[in-house]
Design a protein around this motif. Structure first.
Motif, PDB file in Angstrom:
ATOM      1  N   ARG A 201      -6.350  34.916 -27.204  1.00  0.00           N
ATOM      2  CA  ARG A 201      -5.733  34.556 -25.935  1.00  0.00           C
ATOM      3  C   ARG A 201      -6.058  35.670 -24.945  1.00  0.00           C
ATOM      4  O   ARG A 201      -5.954  36.854 -25.283  1.00  0.00           O
ATOM      5  N   VAL A 202      -6.452  35.288 -23.737  1.00  0.00           N
ATOM      6  CA  VAL A 202      -6.735  36.270 -22.690  1.00  0.00           C
ATOM      7  C   VAL A 202      -6.119  35.747 -21.399  1.00  0.00           C
ATOM      8  O   VAL A 202      -6.512  34.697 -20.894  1.00  0.00           O
ATOM      9  N   VAL A 203      -5.104  36.436 -20.901  1.00  0.00           N
ATOM     10  CA  VAL A 203      -4.477  36.069 -19.634  1.00  0.00           C
ATOM     11  C   VAL A 203      -4.821  37.174 -18.640  1.00  0.00           C
ATOM     12  O   VAL A 203      -4.369  38.318 -18.813  1.00  0.00           O
ATOM     13  N   PRO A 204      -5.640  36.881 -17.624  1.00  0.00           N
ATOM     14  CA  PRO A 204      -6.143  37.950 -16.754  1.00  0.00           C
ATOM     15  C   PRO A 204      -5.039  38.885 -16.244  1.00  0.00           C
ATOM     16  O   PRO A 204      -4.007  38.423 -15.752  1.00  0.00           O
ATOM     17  N   ASP A 205      -5.286  40.177 -16.410  1.00  0.00           N
ATOM     18  CA  ASP A 205      -4.415  41.255 -15.920  1.00  0.00           C
ATOM     19  C   ASP A 205      -3.011  41.236 -16.525  1.00  0.00           C
ATOM     20  O   ASP A 205      -2.109  41.911 -16.026  1.00  0.00           O
ATOM     21  N   ARG A 206      -2.825  40.479 -17.636  1.00  0.00           N
ATOM     22  CA  ARG A 206      -1.469  40.295 -18.136  1.00  0.00           C
ATOM     23  C   ARG A 206      -1.373  40.464 -19.656  1.00  0.00           C
ATOM     24  O   ARG A 206      -0.490  41.154 -20.159  1.00  0.00           O
ATOM     25  N   GLU A 207      -2.298  39.844 -20.394  1.00  0.00           N
ATOM     26  CA  GLU A 207      -2.141  39.816 -21.851  1.00  0.00           C
ATOM     27  C   GLU A 207      -3.489  39.609 -22.549  1.00  0.00           C
ATOM     28  O   GLU A 207      -4.330  38.854 -22.071  1.00  0.00           O
ATOM     29  N   VAL A 208      -3.650  40.303 -23.683  1.00  0.00           N
ATOM     30  CA  VAL A 208      -4.808  40.085 -24.557  1.00  0.00           C
ATOM     31  C   VAL A 208      -4.274  39.976 -25.984  1.00  0.00           C
ATOM     32  O   VAL A 208      -3.528  40.852 -26.438  1.00  0.00           O
ATOM     33  N   VAL A 209      -4.628  38.902 -26.666  1.00  0.00           N
ATOM     34  CA  VAL A 209      -4.208  38.708 -28.062  1.00  0.00           C
ATOM     35  C   VAL A 209      -5.460  38.632 -28.928  1.00  0.00           C
ATOM     36  O   VAL A 209      -6.379  37.869 -28.635  1.00  0.00           O
TER      37      VAL A 209
ATOM     38  N   ARG B  80      -2.526  47.295 -13.117  1.00  0.00           N
ATOM     39  CA  ARG B  80      -2.779  46.371 -14.232  1.00  0.00           C
ATOM     40  C   ARG B  80      -4.235  45.931 -14.350  1.00  0.00           C
ATOM     41  O   ARG B  80      -4.772  45.917 -15.461  1.00  0.00           O
ATOM     42  N   PRO B  81      -4.920  45.558 -13.240  1.00  0.00           N
ATOM     43  CA  PRO B  81      -6.320  45.114 -13.397  1.00  0.00           C
ATOM     44  C   PRO B  81      -7.209  46.179 -14.045  1.00  0.00           C
ATOM     45  O   PRO B  81      -8.103  45.842 -14.825  1.00  0.00           O
ATOM     46  N   SER B  82      -6.967  47.446 -13.737  1.00  0.00           N
ATOM     47  CA  SER B  82      -7.782  48.524 -14.326  1.00  0.00           C
ATOM     48  C   SER B  82      -7.537  48.624 -15.818  1.00  0.00           C
ATOM     49  O   SER B  82      -8.466  48.801 -16.606  1.00  0.00           O
ATOM     50  N   VAL B  83      -6.270  48.529 -16.219  1.00  0.00           N
ATOM     51  CA  VAL B  83      -5.918  48.627 -17.635  1.00  0.00           C
ATOM     52  C   VAL B  83      -6.482  47.412 -18.371  1.00  0.00           C
ATOM     53  O   VAL B  83      -7.060  47.530 -19.460  1.00  0.00           O
TER      54      VAL B  83
ATOM     55  N   TYR C  73      -1.583  42.833 -26.679  1.00  0.00           N
ATOM     56  CA  TYR C  73      -1.397  43.816 -25.605  1.00  0.00           C
ATOM     57  C   TYR C  73      -0.799  43.084 -24.414  1.00  0.00           C
ATOM     58  O   TYR C  73      -1.363  42.090 -23.947  1.00  0.00           O
ATOM     59  N   THR C  74       0.345  43.575 -23.934  1.00  0.00           N
ATOM     60  CA  THR C  74       0.998  42.968 -22.778  1.00  0.00           C
ATOM     61  C   THR C  74       1.092  44.007 -21.674  1.00  0.00           C
ATOM     62  O   THR C  74       1.472  45.162 -21.932  1.00  0.00           O
TER      63      THR C  74
END
Length: 157
Positions: free
Chosen positions: A79-87, A14-17, A107-108
């Protein structure tokens, strides 16, 4: 309002993605439909940060949304949740009323065996954007994203 949802398995953690979603150089590489070239004018990957990207057709004859050969869109990281979600909220720069309006792309990222499941949801598609074409575009982008991050991880299939 129509929306599209695409899932893709990526053979990388996940961190790489997540990094590839927020790195301008990576985005320029993967968020590009086949036969187009991306230019990033602005890319401030944090909550409230703006981005502005143009996609140009490599071959003359295809028509874009902003100018005859180019689509330009801009938006904000909502919204940016590290290694989890980008809105992201996104708008096309166009005079065509069928393509105006604010869209949302989410992106989840979820852990799955051997890598990450990326879910891309695109909400509030403008009437002039075909959900089918949009889905094809997202499938291409996510396939590019997978190839890029898997290559970076040094996984060879």
């Amino acid at each position: 309002m129509p929306s599209t949802r695409v899932e893709k398995f990526v053979g990388a953690p996940r961190p790489s993605v997540f990094r590839a979603l927020l790195d301008a150089h990576s985005v320029r590489t993967w968020m590009v439909p086949d036969g187009m070239t991306s230019r990033i004018h602005e890319f401030d990957a944090r909550v409230g940060g703006r981005f502005r990207i143009s996609l140009s057709y490599d071959l003359p004859g295809e028509t874009g949304k902003a100018t005859p050969h180019t689509d330009t869109f801009h938006g904000v990281f909502a919204r940016v949740v590290p290694d989890r979600e980008v809105v992201q909220t996104i708008e096309f720069e166009t005079d065509n009323p069928e393509l105006t309006g604010e869209m949302t792309v989410t992106y989840t990222l979820d852990d799955v065996p051997g890598g990450t499941r990326v879910t891309a949801r695109h909400d509030n598609l403008p009437s002039g954007l075909s959900p089918e074409d949009n889905e094809v575009g997202f499938r291409t982008a996510l396939a590019n994203l997978a190839a890029l991050t898997e290559r970076a991880e040094g996984h060879h299939h």
